[in-house]
Design a protein around this motif. Sequence first.
Motif, PDB file in Angstrom:
ATOM      1  N   ASN A 212       0.825  -1.217   0.000  1.00  0.00           N
ATOM      2  CA  ASN A 212       0.000   0.000   0.000  1.00  0.00           C
ATOM      3  C   ASN A 212       0.852   1.257   0.000  1.00  0.00           C
ATOM      4  O   ASN A 212       0.599   2.214   0.732  1.00  0.00           O
ATOM      5  N   GLY A 213       1.895   1.225  -0.844  1.00  0.00           N
ATOM      6  CA  GLY A 213       2.692   2.435  -1.053  1.00  0.00           C
ATOM      7  C   GLY A 213       3.808   2.640  -0.061  1.00  0.00           C
ATOM      8  O   GLY A 213       4.137   3.791   0.255  1.00  0.00           O
ATOM      9  N   LEU A 214       4.437   1.567   0.436  1.00  0.00           N
ATOM     10  CA  LEU A 214       5.605   1.677   1.305  1.00  0.00           C
ATOM     11  C   LEU A 214       6.817   1.085   0.603  1.00  0.00           C
ATOM     12  O   LEU A 214       6.706   0.129  -0.169  1.00  0.00           O
ATOM     13  N   LEU A 215       7.979   1.657   0.881  1.00  0.00           N
ATOM     14  CA  LEU A 215       9.231   1.155   0.326  1.00  0.00           C
ATOM     15  C   LEU A 215      10.306   1.250   1.403  1.00  0.00           C
ATOM     16  O   LEU A 215      10.541   2.328   1.961  1.00  0.00           O
ATOM     17  N   VAL A 216      10.933   0.113   1.716  1.00  0.00           N
ATOM     18  CA  VAL A 216      11.935   0.055   2.777  1.00  0.00           C
ATOM     19  C   VAL A 216      13.325  -0.107   2.184  1.00  0.00           C
ATOM     20  O   VAL A 216      13.553  -0.966   1.324  1.00  0.00           O
ATOM     21  N   LEU A 217      14.247   0.726   2.640  1.00  0.00           N
ATOM     22  CA  LEU A 217      15.667   0.559   2.368  1.00  0.00           C
ATOM     23  C   LEU A 217      16.247  -0.185   3.577  1.00  0.00           C
ATOM     24  O   LEU A 217      16.297   0.359   4.682  1.00  0.00           O
ATOM     25  N   PRO A 218      16.674  -1.443   3.416  1.00  0.00           N
ATOM     26  CA  PRO A 218      16.937  -2.292   4.579  1.00  0.00           C
ATOM     27  C   PRO A 218      18.344  -2.156   5.159  1.00  0.00           C
ATOM     28  O   PRO A 218      18.935  -3.144   5.609  1.00  0.00           O
ATOM     29  N   TYR A 219      18.862  -0.947   5.209  1.00  0.00           N
ATOM     30  CA  TYR A 219      20.234  -0.741   5.675  1.00  0.00           C
ATOM     31  C   TYR A 219      20.238  -0.386   7.169  1.00  0.00           C
ATOM     32  O   TYR A 219      20.851   0.603   7.588  1.00  0.00           O
ATOM     33  N   PHE A 220      19.587  -1.197   7.978  1.00  0.00           N
ATOM     34  CA  PHE A 220      19.406  -0.883   9.389  1.00  0.00           C
ATOM     35  C   PHE A 220      20.663  -1.120  10.216  1.00  0.00           C
ATOM     36  O   PHE A 220      20.734  -0.715  11.367  1.00  0.00           O
ATOM     37  N   ALA A 221      21.660  -1.771   9.634  1.00  0.00           N
ATOM     38  CA  ALA A 221      22.951  -1.960  10.304  1.00  0.00           C
ATOM     39  C   ALA A 221      24.073  -1.662   9.318  1.00  0.00           C
ATOM     40  O   ALA A 221      25.070  -2.353   9.261  1.00  0.00           O
ATOM     41  N   GLY A 222      23.898  -0.567   8.540  1.00  0.00           N
ATOM     42  CA  GLY A 222      24.805  -0.344   7.431  1.00  0.00           C
ATOM     43  C   GLY A 222      24.509  -1.366   6.349  1.00  0.00           C
ATOM     44  O   GLY A 222      23.502  -2.071   6.382  1.00  0.00           O
ATOM     45  N   GLU A 223      25.384  -1.449   5.365  1.00  0.00           N
ATOM     46  CA  GLU A 223      25.186  -2.457   4.327  1.00  0.00           C
ATOM     47  C   GLU A 223      26.518  -2.965   3.819  1.00  0.00           C
ATOM     48  O   GLU A 223      27.517  -2.247   3.790  1.00  0.00           O
ATOM     49  N   ARG A 224      26.492  -4.223   3.470  1.00  0.00           N
ATOM     50  CA  ARG A 224      27.668  -4.849   2.870  1.00  0.00           C
ATOM     51  C   ARG A 224      27.555  -4.713   1.343  1.00  0.00           C
ATOM     52  O   ARG A 224      27.557  -3.602   0.841  1.00  0.00           O
ATOM     53  N   THR A 225      27.424  -5.797   0.620  1.00  0.00           N
ATOM     54  CA  THR A 225      27.356  -5.673  -0.834  1.00  0.00           C
ATOM     55  C   THR A 225      25.983  -5.163  -1.269  1.00  0.00           C
ATOM     56  O   THR A 225      24.990  -5.413  -0.584  1.00  0.00           O
ATOM     57  N   PRO A 226      25.892  -4.470  -2.409  1.00  0.00           N
ATOM     58  CA  PRO A 226      27.014  -4.064  -3.247  1.00  0.00           C
ATOM     59  C   PRO A 226      27.542  -2.665  -2.958  1.00  0.00           C
ATOM     60  O   PRO A 226      28.364  -2.159  -3.725  1.00  0.00           O
ATOM     61  N   ILE A 227      27.101  -2.018  -1.844  1.00  0.00           N
ATOM     62  CA  ILE A 227      27.517  -0.620  -1.634  1.00  0.00           C
ATOM     63  C   ILE A 227      28.645  -0.480  -0.619  1.00  0.00           C
ATOM     64  O   ILE A 227      29.313   0.549  -0.574  1.00  0.00           O
TER      65      ILE A 227
END
Length: 498
Positions: free
Chosen positions: A331-346
């Motif tokens: 219903n119109g939500l988008l999560v960026l799952p970097y809740f503990a930083g991120e490994r690959t690919p960034i």
Amino acid sequence: MGASGIVLGVDIGTSSAKGVLTSRDGRVLARASRAHVLSTPRPGWFEHDADAVWWADFIALTRELLRQADEPVAAVAVSGIGPCYLPADGAGRPLRPAILYGVDTRATEQIAALNAELGEQRILARGGTALSSQAVGPKIRWVAEREPEIHRRTELWFMASSYLVHRLTGRFVLDHHSASQCDPLYDLHAADWARDWAELVAPGLPLPELLWPTEIAGGITAEAARETGLPQGIPVTAGTVDAWAEATSVGVRDPGDTMIMYGSTLFLVQVPEQPAPAPELWTTRGVFPGTYSLAAGMATSGTITDWLRGLVGGEFGTLLTEAAQVPAGSNGLLVLPYFAGERTPIFDPDARGIIAGLTLRHGRAELYRAALEGVAHGVRHNLAALAAAGGQARRLVAVGGGAQGSLWTQIVTDVTGYAQEVPRHTMGACLGDAMLAAGALGEEVDPGRWNPLAHTVSVDPARAGLYAEYHEHYLRLYPSTVDTAHFLARQQRQSGDH
């Protein structure tokens, strides 16, 4: 069953350990698990007490499984979280808690210094992987610089699997795959230690003998037999990192085979046609002699849903049922799952999580589904990075706790556009360990017989089309918010928050 005797596989995970007894032809005879504590003494630090966690879990699981055994154990194989760094004295006694894999981000200054000293491109060309929080070398230097007395006393060092092997056999060994994650200490192409760089990173550090995970490290010592109840003298393989043992459990051996491991974090292991060093991924040696692998890993996956459950209440089963009633796109939500930083690919330890599109009408069902969808978009991002490195996925197989339910695997299939095979056994790396133990006894191990296909998750074209639009916005979300995320990460460090 052929030859007598059964085999034992034990895996040490981030928050639990698992063990299995199988026959030498793959029948699962008994299984056990044990939860343990993850220590986070400071923001960005993640540690295990090797004796209270790794060794204690191995003893407890082994004794529990042996009580269910009708035959003697004939061989043992182990795996564990990695790459880790545990310095120890000459007798193998730990000198400090083990510093864990890429979730531990303490060595950022050492990463920058080593890149400056050795050159980022030279590191990538020789070791196959750019330096990141996943690399062991910077953590070794961190101890040398920040805890010099511990470094001075270090005569042996281990990962989770190699520590168990040492406790069981007395041998100081490390498997080639684990060593290839010790950048910049290992030469990927020579399949040997890069001894000149190892001396530069940590002068005087001893280097363990290298073996393949399929090789026998030694036999159970009399002391280990007394502690564990295992027969003295039976063979123990060299061990390896858990994700690669798990890939073995589902037959990821041929080019294009790709494993998606659903757990607290999410990990992908793929067999490439040939080694393809790429700065966005990890290129390593494989489990079997002469092989390579490409890998990708997200810093959070199941940990986000666990965090959400703690905030909104309810049981996982209830939340999954509710989330399944929410349409694709939450219903119109988008999560960026970097809740503990991120490994690959960034490779950005200061990346932060985002829940975009929130309104007062959204509830816990939408949040829960959006979290699952956010992780799925992260999987698609990583599959694209694998493809760009020449590692096109031809077969995707799902493993781990998250693969046991239908919603999460269906969402990942629809977001990525790839069907997923789900095997009968998703118990974890311990089954792959049992396969390696049986192989060490000379058995012909057929993954299709040990762990046959249970079902295939197919793509729903309608949902896939909608998710393709969402994915375009997912890819824009990080670069458009990265400056704010880094500012907030600095504020969190100053306030002592995680």
